[in-house]
Design a protein around this motif. Structure first.
Motif, PDB file in Angstrom:
ATOM      1  N   SER A 257       0.807  -1.216   0.000  1.00  0.00           N
ATOM      2  CA  SER A 257       0.000   0.000   0.000  1.00  0.00           C
ATOM      3  C   SER A 257       0.840   1.266   0.000  1.00  0.00           C
ATOM      4  CB  SER A 257      -0.935   0.012   1.209  1.00  0.00           C
ATOM      5  OG  SER A 257      -0.192   0.177   2.407  1.00  0.00           O
ATOM      6  N   GLY A 258       2.030   1.210   0.612  1.00  0.00           N
ATOM      7  CA  GLY A 258       2.868   2.392   0.735  1.00  0.00           C
ATOM      8  C   GLY A 258       2.708   3.096   2.063  1.00  0.00           C
ATOM      9  N   LEU A 259       1.765   2.678   2.893  1.00  0.00           N
ATOM     10  CA  LEU A 259       1.582   3.276   4.214  1.00  0.00           C
ATOM     11  C   LEU A 259       2.633   2.732   5.170  1.00  0.00           C
ATOM     12  CD1 LEU A 259      -0.280   5.061   6.038  1.00  0.00           C
ATOM     13  CD2 LEU A 259      -1.521   2.957   6.603  1.00  0.00           C
ATOM     14  N   ARG A 260       3.251   3.622   5.935  1.00  0.00           N
ATOM     15  CA  ARG A 260       4.301   3.191   6.866  1.00  0.00           C
ATOM     16  C   ARG A 260       3.722   2.344   7.997  1.00  0.00           C
ATOM     17  NH1 ARG A 260       5.478   8.620   6.235  1.00  0.00           N
ATOM     18  NH2 ARG A 260       4.655   9.045   8.315  1.00  0.00           N
ATOM     19  N   VAL A 261       4.474   1.330   8.393  1.00  0.00           N
ATOM     20  CA  VAL A 261       4.017   0.412   9.440  1.00  0.00           C
ATOM     21  C   VAL A 261       3.771   1.150  10.751  1.00  0.00           C
ATOM     22  CG1 VAL A 261       4.682  -1.590  10.843  1.00  0.00           C
ATOM     23  CG2 VAL A 261       5.136  -1.590   8.385  1.00  0.00           C
ATOM     24  N   GLU A 262       4.546   2.198  11.048  1.00  0.00           N
ATOM     25  CA  GLU A 262       4.387   2.923  12.311  1.00  0.00           C
ATOM     26  C   GLU A 262       2.983   3.509  12.453  1.00  0.00           C
ATOM     27  OE1 GLU A 262       7.464   4.815  10.198  1.00  0.00           O
ATOM     28  OE2 GLU A 262       7.369   2.629  10.111  1.00  0.00           O
ATOM     29  N   ASN A 263       2.344   3.818  11.333  1.00  0.00           N
ATOM     30  CA  ASN A 263       0.998   4.387  11.403  1.00  0.00           C
ATOM     31  C   ASN A 263      -0.019   3.409  11.976  1.00  0.00           C
ATOM     32  OD1 ASN A 263       2.191   5.882   8.644  1.00  0.00           O
ATOM     33  ND2 ASN A 263       1.021   7.204  10.003  1.00  0.00           N
ATOM     34  N   LEU A 264       0.294   2.116  11.929  1.00  0.00           N
ATOM     35  CA  LEU A 264      -0.671   1.105  12.356  1.00  0.00           C
ATOM     36  C   LEU A 264      -0.614   0.815  13.857  1.00  0.00           C
ATOM     37  CD1 LEU A 264      -0.183  -1.438   9.415  1.00  0.00           C
ATOM     38  CD2 LEU A 264      -1.789   0.475   9.564  1.00  0.00           C
ATOM     39  N   GLU A 265       0.358   1.406  14.563  1.00  0.00           N
ATOM     40  CA  GLU A 265       0.576   1.051  15.965  1.00  0.00           C
ATOM     41  C   GLU A 265      -0.606   1.422  16.862  1.00  0.00           C
ATOM     42  OE1 GLU A 265       4.226   2.854  17.116  1.00  0.00           O
ATOM     43  OE2 GLU A 265       5.474   1.466  15.935  1.00  0.00           O
ATOM     44  N   LYS A 266      -1.337   2.491  16.505  1.00  0.00           N
ATOM     45  CA  LYS A 266      -2.397   2.978  17.386  1.00  0.00           C
ATOM     46  C   LYS A 266      -3.799   2.692  16.865  1.00  0.00           C
ATOM     47  CE  LYS A 266       0.427   6.664  19.411  1.00  0.00           C
ATOM     48  NZ  LYS A 266       0.542   8.113  19.713  1.00  0.00           N
ATOM     49  N   VAL A 267      -3.893   1.782  15.923  1.00  0.00           N
ATOM     50  CA  VAL A 267      -5.223   1.421  15.427  1.00  0.00           C
ATOM     51  C   VAL A 267      -5.464  -0.064  15.643  1.00  0.00           C
ATOM     52  CG1 VAL A 267      -5.235   3.255  13.692  1.00  0.00           C
ATOM     53  CG2 VAL A 267      -4.398   0.978  13.072  1.00  0.00           C
ATOM     54  N   SER A 268      -6.731  -0.443  15.621  1.00  0.00           N
ATOM     55  CA  SER A 268      -7.099  -1.847  15.785  1.00  0.00           C
ATOM     56  C   SER A 268      -7.651  -2.394  14.477  1.00  0.00           C
ATOM     57  CB  SER A 268      -8.146  -2.000  16.894  1.00  0.00           C
ATOM     58  OG  SER A 268      -9.317  -1.267  16.566  1.00  0.00           O
ATOM     59  N   GLY A 269      -7.775  -3.716  14.404  1.00  0.00           N
ATOM     60  CA  GLY A 269      -8.316  -4.367  13.222  1.00  0.00           C
ATOM     61  C   GLY A 269      -9.348  -5.406  13.615  1.00  0.00           C
ATOM     62  N   LYS A 270      -9.744  -6.179  12.642  1.00  0.00           N
ATOM     63  CA  LYS A 270     -10.696  -7.259  12.896  1.00  0.00           C
ATOM     64  C   LYS A 270      -9.929  -8.473  13.412  1.00  0.00           C
ATOM     65  CE  LYS A 270     -14.021 -10.333  10.620  1.00  0.00           C
ATOM     66  NZ  LYS A 270     -14.631 -10.727   9.327  1.00  0.00           N
ATOM     67  N   GLU A 271     -10.311  -8.962  14.599  1.00  0.00           N
ATOM     68  CA  GLU A 271      -9.621 -10.103  15.190  1.00  0.00           C
ATOM     69  C   GLU A 271     -10.026 -11.387  14.462  1.00  0.00           C
ATOM     70  OE1 GLU A 271     -10.227 -12.098  19.323  1.00  0.00           O
ATOM     71  OE2 GLU A 271      -8.792 -10.448  19.619  1.00  0.00           O
ATOM     72  N   LEU A 272      -9.032 -12.047  13.888  1.00  0.00           N
ATOM     73  CA  LEU A 272      -9.279 -13.274  13.142  1.00  0.00           C
ATOM     74  C   LEU A 272      -8.977 -14.523  13.962  1.00  0.00           C
ATOM     75  CD1 LEU A 272      -7.556 -12.271   9.773  1.00  0.00           C
ATOM     76  CD2 LEU A 272      -9.968 -12.021  10.394  1.00  0.00           C
ATOM     77  N   PHE A 273      -8.019 -14.390  14.871  1.00  0.00           N
ATOM     78  CA  PHE A 273      -7.555 -15.575  15.601  1.00  0.00           C
ATOM     79  C   PHE A 273      -7.080 -15.147  16.983  1.00  0.00           C
ATOM     80  CE2 PHE A 273      -3.862 -18.190  16.861  1.00  0.00           C
ATOM     81  CZ  PHE A 273      -4.470 -19.428  16.977  1.00  0.00           C
ATOM     82  N   LYS A 274      -7.423 -15.934  17.997  1.00  0.00           N
ATOM     83  CA  LYS A 274      -6.980 -15.662  19.361  1.00  0.00           C
ATOM     84  C   LYS A 274      -6.759 -16.976  20.087  1.00  0.00           C
ATOM     85  CE  LYS A 274      -8.221 -13.084  23.571  1.00  0.00           C
ATOM     86  NZ  LYS A 274      -9.224 -12.179  24.177  1.00  0.00           N
ATOM     87  N   ASP A 275      -5.634 -17.067  20.764  1.00  0.00           N
ATOM     88  CA  ASP A 275      -5.276 -18.292  21.489  1.00  0.00           C
ATOM     89  C   ASP A 275      -4.586 -17.878  22.780  1.00  0.00           C
ATOM     90  OD1 ASP A 275      -4.604 -20.905  22.226  1.00  0.00           O
ATOM     91  OD2 ASP A 275      -2.735 -20.854  21.090  1.00  0.00           O
ATOM     92  N   ALA A 276      -5.124 -18.300  23.917  1.00  0.00           N
ATOM     93  CA  ALA A 276      -4.541 -17.972  25.220  1.00  0.00           C
ATOM     94  C   ALA A 276      -4.470 -19.229  26.059  1.00  0.00           C
ATOM     95  CB  ALA A 276      -5.370 -16.901  25.931  1.00  0.00           C
ATOM     96  N   GLN A 277      -3.277 -19.524  26.562  1.00  0.00           N
ATOM     97  CA  GLN A 277      -3.080 -20.675  27.434  1.00  0.00           C
ATOM     98  C   GLN A 277      -1.748 -20.513  28.160  1.00  0.00           C
ATOM     99  OE1 GLN A 277      -2.422 -24.398  25.166  1.00  0.00           O
ATOM    100  NE2 GLN A 277      -2.687 -23.165  23.311  1.00  0.00           N
ATOM    101  N   TYR A 278      -1.428 -21.518  28.989  1.00  0.00           N
ATOM    102  CA  TYR A 278      -0.203 -21.431  29.792  1.00  0.00           C
ATOM    103  C   TYR A 278       1.005 -21.142  28.903  1.00  0.00           C
ATOM    104  CZ  TYR A 278       3.954 -23.461  31.950  1.00  0.00           C
ATOM    105  OH  TYR A 278       5.226 -23.683  32.383  1.00  0.00           O
ATOM    106  N   MET A 279       1.187 -21.925  27.872  1.00  0.00           N
ATOM    107  CA  MET A 279       2.204 -21.636  26.863  1.00  0.00           C
ATOM    108  C   MET A 279       1.612 -21.965  25.495  1.00  0.00           C
ATOM    109  SD  MET A 279       5.945 -22.756  28.313  1.00  0.00           S
ATOM    110  CE  MET A 279       6.677 -21.982  29.758  1.00  0.00           C
TER     111      MET A 279
END
Length: 361
Positions: A257-279
């Motif tokens: 796209s040409g947009l700098r990655v730093e611009n994305l640090e303060k925005v959110s997106g659509k969560e596609l995957f989430k995994d939480a466990q001990y490890m």
């Protein structure tokens, strides 16, 4: 008329090493901390069995509407005091292109422990050193906060408290006054020690002595010891410092796209995957190979980096799809570009064509 100045000024100093007892399991503990975090015991929970990450049927977010792009652009320009609204009102959108960028995030919530010798004035507190062996640093119970909430707690280690003479005042409860170096008096500030005023009259402030009683110590030449507060003795003990913290690493898949990655640090997106466990286990089967590679690398790095000095309590990994729309538009015969990105519809327009210099008179 005056006592000789003390040989040295008195103030806070580190307790001597021989002031502290040897406590099994705490041999490296020093006053003021600084000994580093203690390695945790080996984990008793086995590593989780790797599972294939589910693949949702559609991981694509369509481009936003032209109306929404104009609205976001107008909001952005109105927030800039030096931006004219001309391009917003008269600009003609010629193309809108969607670029969807994956962001992988790994968070490791862990507990770290360190110890330090501490002291406070002795005023009859319980003394328990030697009653029985002190529990190890990782055997002491601590109330952990909810996962991924940073917190600190200080716990006095049982069976390490003993009483010692104050090292600073040598058990006297008082130290020579710093202000007068123990003399009890100082040069009179009115006559500068001469005993007379400029008119050769006797100084009434010091009665011609040339010196006045020290106000800091009331002429005693000594002050109450700041370390033991005049108690003459200190109770020394080991403090266990427990710290819960979250370490986080992000990886953003490259796009065109040409947009700098730093611009994305303060925005959110659509969560596609989430995994939480001990490890967690690295993500498997994800369509973008660079995300899978980043997951494998970061999971390995976190285990190697943090498991040596901390106890990992929980890990969480997520994958977000951050929408990016590249908007091309014409204004006054020239082509320009701005970006609308994230769930918040943030705008980036580095080449905005209608800026002016403002100054406040």
């Amino acid at each position: 008329m005056a006592a000789p100045p003390a040989a040295s000024s008195y103030g806070p100093s580190a307790p001597p090493a021989n002031m502290f007892d040897t406590v099994p399991g705490y041999e490296g503990t020093v006053a003021g901390g600084g000994g580093g975090y203690l390695p945790p015991p080996m984990p008793t929970v086995p590593m989780p069995v790797p599972e294939q990450a589910p693949s949702p049927p559609d991981w694509h977010i369509p481009s936003i509407s032209e109306e929404r792009a104009r609205e976001a652009f107008a909001t952005y320009v109105s927030s800039k005091c030096c931006y004219s609204s001309g391009p917003v009102k008269d600009g003609v959108i010629t193309n809108m292109e969607s670029f969807n960028t994956y962001r992988y995030r790994l968070e490791t919530f862990m507990e770290s422990r360190s110890t330090e010798w501490s002291q406070e004035p002795f005023a009859g507190q319980p003394v328990d050193a030697g009653v029985q062996p002190a529990p190890g640093p990782w055997q002491i119970a601590a109330q952990a906060p909810a996962f991924f909430q940073d917190h600190k707690q200080t716990i006095r280690v049982p069976y390490t408290s003993s009483v010692k003479n104050c090292h600073l005042c040598l058990g006297m409860g008082r130290n020579p006054c710093n202000a007068c170096t123990g003399a009890g008096n100082k040069v009179c500030w009115v006559c500068n020690g001469s005993g007379f005023r400029q008119s050769n009259d006797r100084c009434t402030h010091c009665n011609g002595r040339g010196r006045e009683n020290c106000s800091s110590c009331s002429g005693n030449g000594s002050c109450q010891c700041d370390t033991c507060h005049g108690k003459r003795q200190l109770i020394v003990f080991i403090n266990l410092n427990v710290k819960w913290s979250t370490e986080k690493d992000d990886f953003v898949a490259q796009d065109l796209s040409g947009l700098r990655v730093e611009n994305l640090e303060k925005v959110s997106g659509k969560e596609l995957f989430k995994d939480a466990q001990y490890m967690v286990y690295p993500v498997m089967g994800f369509p973008d190979f660079s995300v899978a590679q980043a997951s494998e690398r970061l999971v390995r790095d976190h285990q190697v980096k943090y498991a040596q000095t901390s106890r990992i309590l929980q890990q969480r990994q997520t994958i977000e799809l951050i929408p990016i729309t590249k908007v091309s538009y014409m204004w006054k015969g020239k082509s320009h570009v701005y970006y609308v990105y994230g769930n918040e519809f943030q705008v980036n327009a580095d080449d905005y064509p209608a800026t002016c210099c403002c100054s406040v008179m």
